[in-house]
Each structure stands twice: as C-alpha cells, then as structure tokens.
Design an enzyme around this catalytic site. Structure first.
Site, PDB file in Angstrom:
ATOM      1  N   HIS A   1      50.856  39.078  35.288  1.00 50.77           N
ATOM      2  CA  HIS A   1      49.789  39.626  35.436  1.00 50.77           C
ATOM      3  C   HIS A   1      50.056  40.975  36.246  1.00 50.77           C
ATOM      4  CE1 HIS A   1      47.788  35.998  34.757  1.00 50.77           C
ATOM      5  NE2 HIS A   1      46.749  36.933  33.939  1.00 50.77           N
ATOM      6  N   ASN A   2      50.968  41.800  35.569  1.00 51.42           N
ATOM      7  CA  ASN A   2      51.791  42.925  36.248  1.00 51.42           C
ATOM      8  C   ASN A   2      51.399  44.241  35.418  1.00 51.42           C
ATOM      9  OD1 ASN A   2      53.292  42.826  33.966  1.00 51.42           O
ATOM     10  ND2 ASN A   2      54.781  41.481  34.813  1.00 51.42           N
ATOM     11  N   PHE A   3      52.073  45.365  35.790  1.00 52.81           N
ATOM     12  CA  PHE A   3      51.678  46.472  35.176  1.00 52.81           C
ATOM     13  C   PHE A   3      51.989  46.580  33.697  1.00 52.81           C
ATOM     14  CE2 PHE A   3      53.034  50.969  33.940  1.00 52.81           C
ATOM     15  CZ  PHE A   3      51.676  51.626  33.928  1.00 52.81           C
TER      16      PHE A   3
ATOM     17  N   ASP B   1      43.283  44.049  35.581  1.00 55.94           N
ATOM     18  CA  ASP B   1      43.885  43.040  36.373  1.00 55.94           C
ATOM     19  C   ASP B   1      44.516  43.655  37.523  1.00 55.94           C
ATOM     20  OD1 ASP B   1      43.508  40.424  35.262  1.00 55.94           O
ATOM     21  OD2 ASP B   1      45.230  40.645  33.856  1.00 55.94           O
TER      22      ASP B   1
ATOM     23  N   ASP C   1      43.119  41.012  25.859  1.00 52.08           N
ATOM     24  CA  ASP C   1      43.726  40.394  27.019  1.00 52.08           C
ATOM     25  C   ASP C   1      44.660  39.240  26.664  1.00 52.08           C
ATOM     26  OD1 ASP C   1      44.177  40.024  29.891  1.00 52.08           O
ATOM     27  OD2 ASP C   1      42.285  38.720  29.937  1.00 52.08           O
TER      28      ASP C   1
END
Length: 536
Positions: free
Chosen positions: A249-251, A290, A399
């Site tokens: 769940h990062n950039f 997120d 998502d």
C-alpha cells in the site's frame, strides 16, 4: 537471436549498441550507463532527434547514424543531510517513537526466546526504509526552493529546456514548474496510459508524478476547474510524502489504482456520460485512497486497539484516516487543487471523495455490489443515486485490479501483497492477537491466496461492471479469467508436489536403511547383557 541497433551520442561522442529485441529494461539502462561512464546514482536522460525526452525502455526504436539519440548524464549530488530525530521532526514524523517501540519489542522477544524472530528484522528494514524516504524528501524540499523544473530520475518525457533537479537517488524531488512550461509527453505514452496493460514497474517515482499530472491535464481538469499547475504539483508532492514505504500500500499502488481509474474513464467514454466534477472526484479519490496506510488492515487496528481504531470507533479506521489525511492536504492553500471552486462544488467533491474512499473497505463489498446489481437493469446516468453507486464500483474495481493486468505486471504486485500480509500475520502472532487466516505465512501460498479471491470477489465484481459497459469484457474480465486459470494450475501443481513428497517420505520410512536390522539386533543384545549383569 534477433537484435536491433541503437545509435546515440554521449557528450558528442558517437556510440553504437547492438542488443536483443527482448532486452530487459534494466539491461538497457546498464548499457547506457556503461557507455556514458555514469555513476550508480547519476540520472540518465535520452533525447530523440527532435530534442524531446524519451523513455529508456525495451520499446526504444532502432535507428540509423543520421538519426542518433542523444544521451545526457545528470550528476546526482547533495551535501548535508538530516538524520534521526532531527529529520523526523523536520517532516512532522515521530520517528523516535517508532525506534523506541521496535527496541522495546526486541527486548521483550529476547527475554522470551533464544533467537530473534524474522518479524523483528522485517520491522528494522521498514524503519530503515522510512528513514531513507524522509531523507529524500528533506533533500527534495531543500533543492525545490532554488529550482525551476521537474526533478526526474531518468527521461521524464518533459520539455528539456527546463533544468533538472539534482537529487541523491533516482527518486522524486519536489517540483516547481514555470507557468509557461508545458508537458511534452508522446502520443504513444498518452495512449498507453489509458490501457490496463500499462507497466508501472518501468517507471520511476519522478516519472509517475509527471504521468499523474498528464491525467489531470488530458481530462481537461486544469482548464475546467482552474487548477494552477504549481498547486497541482504541491498537492501531488504532499500525497507522495504521505504514502509510506511499505510492501504493497505504497505510492506505486496509489499510481496503479489511479491509472486504472483513468483508463476506465477513457475505455467506457465516461466523459460523455457524467459531469466533469464527478470524474475529478473519482480520479482524486484514487490518488488519495490509501494515504498514510500503515501496512496493517482494519482487523489488526481493531484487535490491537490502535489509535485509529479508537478514534473512529472501529468503523473503517483506515479508510476514515485516508480520507482525513486527504483533506488535511487540501486544507493547505498551496496544495488545495479545489481552491478555485465554488462552495457548492467543493461540498459536492468532498462528499464524493469521502464516499469513494470509504467504499474501498472490503467489509462493505457485498453491500455495494448488491446495490449495483439491483439498479443495473434500469441504470440511469442522470440518476444521482445510480451514479454514486457506479463511482463506488469504479474505485473498488480500480483498487483490486492488478489481476486485470499482464501477468508480468500483476505477479510482482501479488508478491508485495503477500509480504505485507505475512508481516501482519507475524505481528499478530507476536502480540498474541487473532491471526488473520489469509495472512498466516505457515498456511497461505501464492495460488491459494488468489484462486478464491478471484473466483468469489474479482470475477463477480468485474462481470457486473462489464454488464453495464460491454467493452470491458476484453479489457478486464478476460485477463482476470486467464489469471484464475494460471493460479488454479499453479495450485494443482503444488498439491501434486506435496502428495509426491508425502509418498516419497512414506516409502522411505517403510524401507529400513542398510544395516539397520543388524544394528537393532546388536542394540537388543547389548541391553539384554546389561540386564543380566545388573541382575547378578
């Protein structure tokens, strides 16, 4: 083996390179880096004969000596650094608290066990990654104040008249863009950006920032809503800063979700069906969905009674937090891309973003999908309730859309996701919490994690959206079916391998090793002799 010839110049010196047609991207970069005698952290920029920056990728077209590419090296250099607590304070992060918590956990573990569990080393790694990102952001902010162009790690597809920023790594540096500067991204890249087959692994963070701005530009948001380029860049930088260095769940995940949303808008021709303000809401929701994710899901937040769970009364703690962080960023005038909207427009967008981000809580999946299935036979794009449900469905699809991408793009993402899941499972075991079943590394395999999820979550969702937009059958439904077949076969292969090992083990246990019977007889005789001696 088929090859292609690339002609280019380095500092005016002509070079010729012959490479395979399927040359990996990293090998191509290494080749250019070697030819330019560049250092590991130097930034390479490649120009076509027209003077436009182009992407260094396997798709690079072969040329001839009269149409040489031009390779330039930008030395990466930065001097003073902030470290530790000073660095964390400068960026508003409580870094010392993280280190103290880690040290406390390690002491507790060492008191109870001989060896330190793997989870502690993983936590140390995450702290180091966090420190690394903070350092990059501080350096970026320092350089930003004196720069007039985007900071790019390699060819950012930008107008090359803008001087690049110097950074210490091939990562994003905070941009400032002159008002008379325009993005120069090739039409090929713009079209590629609209497809589910887009490969995020070929792009660095700096280039991703450029591509995000392209999305806002090509959907006419800049002109329609009077979004100043500098404000959009501030907004994107703050978003980048608030995504953590965690496995999934990062950039880059933020970008993938946004890129899929962008692609869906174009593939379904939504521009002709709903208002631009709703499109702006959906794209921005994807960018922010997120923000500040911790790497631990809602179940962990609630069971561990974290600050987020207490703050939001166990109701979608993460999603509420993501939304709150988004509007913290938008509250600052310099990063508020909605600052030129009317009060009513802002209210509508805020309501829509909150609704979309909260819809990404998977505990609401069945409820939202059931609503969509109910209205599907009579769907009306002019009906606000129908449109709201569609917006929630679109961000949900975006998502969890990795399996709609080519396998070489999707499978690395699954590895990242499993790593994050396993980290949580390890932490739950360490803290004595209920272990989330699909996050237990001792029980979950790659195929077992996917087959059920694809069959019972992805496919029903994607099929219903394709019922409204039949064109999506080939773009997202068919690839997901292929992914299900792939992981089903992988699961069968693992099961066969497991059975074979079990049979081999059973057969070995039945066959006594050579000399074992003699050794056994000797041992029995020895015991009997000892017994006689003791009796005497």
């Amino acid at each position: 083996m088929a090859t292609k010839i690339i002609y280019f110049t380095v500092n005016g010196r002509p070079e010729r390179a012959e490479l395979p047609l399927d040359c990996p991207a990293q090998d191509l970069k290494d080749l250019f880096r070697s030819a330019a005698e560049a250092r590991p952290h130097d930034i390479l920029k490649l120009y076509n004969p027209k003077g436009n920056l182009i992407n260094i990728s396997p798709r690079l077209e072969p040329n001839n000596p009269s149409s040489c590419y031009k390779l330039e090296v930008v030395a990466a250099d930065c001097t003073s650094e902030l470290l530790g607590v000073e660095l964390a304070v400068a960026l508003g992060f409580n870094f010392s608290t993280m280190e103290k918590r880690l040290q406390g956990l390690e002491k507790k573990i060492l008191a109870q066990a001989v060896e330190t569990p793997a989870v502690v080393y993983e936590m140390k790694k995450q702290v180091d990654l966090f420190r690394e990102k903070l350092e990059v952001n501080v350096k970026a902010s320092r350089v930003w104040s004196t720069s007039a162009g985007w900071g790019c790690s390699r060819s950012c597809l930008m107008d090359h008249t803008n001087p690049p920023l110097s950074t210490t790594r091939d990562l994003y540096a905070k941009p400032v863009m002159r008002s008379n500067t325009s993005l120069e991204v090739s039409e090929e890249v713009r079209q590629y950006l609209k497809t589910p087959s887009f490969d995020n692994w070929q792009w660095e963070d700096a280039e991703i920032m450029v591509l995000l701005q392209v999305m806002y530009t090509d959907l006419d948001f800049i002109a329609t809503f009077n979004i100043e380029p500098e404000v959009l860049q501030h907004f994107l930088f703050e978003v980048y800063r608030r995504y953590n260095n965690i496995p999934f769940h990062n950039f880059k995940h933020c970008f993938c979700v946004t890129q899929m949303m962008y692609g869906l808008i174009w593939m379904t021709d939504l521009k002709s069906k709903i208002d631009s303000i709703d499109l702006l809401t959906m794209l921005t929701s994807a960018v922010c969905h997120d923000l500040d994710h911790t790497g631990y899901n809602n179940a962990y937040q609630i069971n561990a009674r974290t600050e987020l769970a207490l703050r939001y009364n166990d109701i979608s703690p993460l999603e509420n937090h993501h939304s709150a962080v988004a509007f913290e960023i938008l509250e600052k005038r310099e990063s508020n891309i909605f600052r030129n909207l009317t009060i009513e427009q802002y209210k509508r967008i805020r309501e829509g973003i909150i609704q979309c981000i909260l819809a990404t809580d998977m505990t609401k999946h069945n409820e939202i999908l059931s609503k969509f299935k109910t209205i599907l036979p009579v769907f009306d794009f002019k009906n606000k309730d129908h449109k709201d449900v569609l917006m929630m469905i679109l961000i949900k699809v975006s998502d969890i859309s990795n399996e709609a991408r080519p396998m070489e793009v999707a499978e690395p993402w699954l590895d990242c996701l499993l790593q994050e899941f396993y980290n949580q499972g390890d932490m739950e075991k360490l803290e004595g919490l209920p272990v989330t079943p699909f996050m237990d590394r001792d029980k979950v395999t790659k195929p077992s994690s996917q087959t059920g999820f694809i069959r019972f979550v992805l496919m029903p969702l994607f099929i219903e959206l394709a019922n409204l937009f039949p064109c999506l059958e080939q773009h997202i439904v068919y690839p997901v079916r292929k992914a299900l077949d792939y992981y089903t076969e992988m699961e069968k292969a693992l099961e066969r391998d497991k059975q074979n090992r079990a049979q081999e083990k059973a057969s070995k246990s039945k066959e006594s090793p050579p000399g074992s019977q003699a050794a056994s007889d000797a041992q029995t005789a020895s015991v009997q002799e000892c017994s006689k001696t003791a009796a005497q």
